[in-house]
Scaffold this motif. Sequence first.
Motif, PDB file in Angstrom:
ATOM      1  N   PHE A  34      54.159  38.103  51.093  1.00  0.00           N
ATOM      2  CA  PHE A  34      54.261  37.136  49.579  1.00  0.00           C
ATOM      3  C   PHE A  34      53.340  38.395  48.404  1.00  0.00           C
ATOM      4  O   PHE A  34      52.642  38.795  48.350  1.00  0.00           O
ATOM      5  CB  PHE A  34      54.112  35.473  49.496  1.00  0.00           C
ATOM      6  CG  PHE A  34      54.587  35.268  50.631  1.00  0.00           C
ATOM      7  CD1 PHE A  34      55.953  34.245  49.867  1.00  0.00           C
ATOM      8  CD2 PHE A  34      54.064  34.703  51.894  1.00  0.00           C
ATOM      9  CE1 PHE A  34      56.428  33.532  50.410  1.00  0.00           C
ATOM     10  CE2 PHE A  34      54.975  33.573  52.458  1.00  0.00           C
ATOM     11  CZ  PHE A  34      56.132  33.079  52.076  1.00  0.00           C
ATOM     12  N   HIS A  79      51.874  37.117  44.430  1.00  0.00           N
ATOM     13  CA  HIS A  79      51.982  36.220  44.248  1.00  0.00           C
ATOM     14  C   HIS A  79      50.476  36.142  42.567  1.00  0.00           C
ATOM     15  O   HIS A  79      49.806  36.994  42.356  1.00  0.00           O
ATOM     16  CB  HIS A  79      49.651  35.069  45.317  1.00  0.00           C
ATOM     17  CG  HIS A  79      49.824  35.549  46.523  1.00  0.00           C
ATOM     18  ND1 HIS A  79      50.340  33.728  47.262  1.00  0.00           N
ATOM     19  CD2 HIS A  79      50.088  36.077  47.826  1.00  0.00           C
ATOM     20  CE1 HIS A  79      50.651  34.244  48.377  1.00  0.00           C
ATOM     21  NE2 HIS A  79      50.470  36.183  48.460  1.00  0.00           N
ATOM     22  N   THR A 139      48.299  28.750  41.536  1.00  0.00           N
ATOM     23  CA  THR A 139      48.852  30.613  42.412  1.00  0.00           C
ATOM     24  C   THR A 139      50.465  29.856  42.719  1.00  0.00           C
ATOM     25  O   THR A 139      50.331  29.120  43.043  1.00  0.00           O
ATOM     26  CB  THR A 139      48.421  31.113  43.922  1.00  0.00           C
ATOM     27  OG1 THR A 139      46.318  31.165  43.387  1.00  0.00           O
ATOM     28  CG2 THR A 139      48.446  31.842  44.658  1.00  0.00           C
ATOM     29  N   SER A 164      53.191  31.524  44.431  1.00  0.00           N
ATOM     30  CA  SER A 164      53.509  32.424  45.652  1.00  0.00           C
ATOM     31  C   SER A 164      54.979  32.760  45.893  1.00  0.00           C
ATOM     32  O   SER A 164      56.187  31.580  45.769  1.00  0.00           O
ATOM     33  CB  SER A 164      52.913  32.319  47.457  1.00  0.00           C
ATOM     34  OG  SER A 164      51.280  31.680  46.404  1.00  0.00           O
TER      35      SER A 164
END
Length: 767
Positions: free
Chosen positions: A683, A685, A752, A754
């Motif tokens: 991922f 982020h 965050t 992601s």
Amino acid sequence: MERLVLGLVAAVVTAEPHGAGRPLPQRVTGAVRAFARDPILRRVVAVGALGAGLGAVVVLAMPGRDSVLAGTGVPMAWLVPGLVVLTCLAEITVVRLRHGEAVEELTLYEAALVIDVLLLPPRHALLAAVAGLVLASLVQRRPAVKAAFNLGTYTAAVSVLILLVHVIGGTAGTMTARVLAGVVAGTLAFTAVNLCCLAQILGFINEVPPWTVIRSEARLSVYMAVGTMATGLTTTVVALHAPLLLPFMAMPALAVTYAYRAAAREADERARSACLLQLSHALAEREDVVRQFLVLVREAFDADLGFIAVSGNGSALSADATEPSAVRAGPLPDYLVPWRDVEAPVQLTEDLPPGLRHVVVVPVEGGGSRQGTAAFASRRRRRMSTGDVTLLASLGSALAVAMRGAEHLERLTEERSKLQAVVEQSAEGIMVVGAGGLVQVWNQALADIAGTSAADAAGRPVGDLLEVPAEEERELLLPVTVDVPRVATELTVRRSDGEERRLRLAHSAIFAGGELVRDVVVISDLTREYRTERLKSDFIAMVSHELRTPLTPIMGYIDLLRTRGERMTPQKRLDALTLIGDRAAHLSRLVEDLLLASRFGDNPDEASLQVNVATHDLVAIVRQAVEDLRTDRVELTLPEDPWPARCDNGRTVQVLTNLIGNGLKYSAQDRTVEVSLRRDERFLHVDVRDHGRGIPSDSLEKVFEKFHRVEDPMTMSTSGTGLGLFIARRLARAMGGDVTLESTVNVGSRFTLSLPAEGPEDPGPWS
């Protein structure tokens, strides 16, 4: 004479009713297999070997000895058969003494043995004793195993008796002190050997150690031995010196027999009392009463068979003495069918199957209802005494009452279990309060509502379990009175974890003598309804506030342009139109958020919004989102190279705009919002860090709920619908990513975003 005796012994020992006609090798093989399987048979063989060994000692060690006493004047050819007959008659005079499921037969055999040992030489005395025993076994048709056991036991005991009498007393010819001492010692030794051998069988049958049997029966055996010895000695002396008085010797024999019968009755009464005590416990407990009654009453009355036919049931239960604890179901025997509906006890002695001599049938009736019929059959005794029949009839009535009580108990238990299931499975809380306000019942639903388990609630005051914060509501916890036993109230309670719940309590109370006996309370949790109403009110207030905020300047500037637009400078008109456009765009975003929120389902994991996922440069998307906000309060820390991500370009910009705008809104005007990128194996982020007031730990997940605001909508100092974070997380998850939050109160928060990094395969949804 010796050949006759040996022939009788062989007839008993080799008797095999079930194997007659088989070849000898087959019979030998069958006997070996039976010996290996049957522990009783092994004991019989061991006793037989002991008897044979001791008998051989007598025969071989005393070949030429004469009799202890002399002077009978009767030739040996007549004396031996006469004493054989006397020994047989003494053995046939039987008094049965029960030991649990086993039966000991008390006889005058020992008295006859004393006569045999004193009047005959050792070999003839042993043969007379054995022959008399064998003849009695044939007359009484004893089973082969039982006859063999008796033969082995008595042969061993008689051999010991003969040896001690001759070793101690010798062959004096007259009654001397040494002869008397020998007879006493020999009789006691005879009793000891006999009791030890018998204890092996009785201990196994009754499942007790043999030593227990020896201790319990030793005193009675000694008494019986002394009595029979005295009878034998007296009879012998009278026969030698005053034969005319022999008929009067029947009196001591009758006295001994009477003593035997008294002892047998005492043992029977003890056994019966123990069985009836067990039966009383079984009837009181009302568990498996029919089976217990059948087994215990059959044992108490020493019956060989027992039957119970329950009314309304075509079959009957039966118990057999050969299997003491077993109860089997089957049809009622034909000879009992005509007596199935007897109204009073009946004793049957005629038209019975072979082997049965007596049957007692009693009705199982009591408490005004008929439950069935019971019958008990015996292979030995002819009739029961009137007292026994009366007692058996009373036990039948007690069984009927117990059966009816068991039926009522079963129905009550069934109804109780149904009620218990209703209480436990109810979605509403149910509480039963007894005298003193103590809790008696507290179901699982109420345990979930109040946060206290049923085990912790039982026996405690209800005021300790349901804390009422408001003073004015505390009297509503138990508001029932004699005049108002049924009432419904609403109040707020506080759980042990501090959470408050709004509850509705419906009371239904019972009073006796002005005192509360029981109050059944059904409790409904209204917390969700109250929260829903509060949420509706908050939403209306919030939407009204949010819509009014952009509409107010729009309406003001439109009115200003309408009334004084011609006199305004071009720059002022442009500023007014720009402000109107900004506020209209704000209003459009509010409406868009409301419409977008309505398109999501209630399931947080449900992707109800279609997104167009493709590969996009996440760095460029972050820059575009910051540029759209037109602010210099955002600090970017971005890489120079593109970071390809799997996402929807427009929706990602929308998510980042919400996250960054949320940080700007809740941070002071002189504080910045920091935006940076990082990555891992799967991922990419985007971290959005602000320096605002922070979010409490108990609200970290709630801020992602629809319309949730950390501030009270009535006193909030910042604008917003409470949809931004809700929409942001839903959109991120629809693209296979997620939005997470870390926050510290009075320090700030970090949101965050992601998103899946570009790869050879689609990484799949966020998990």
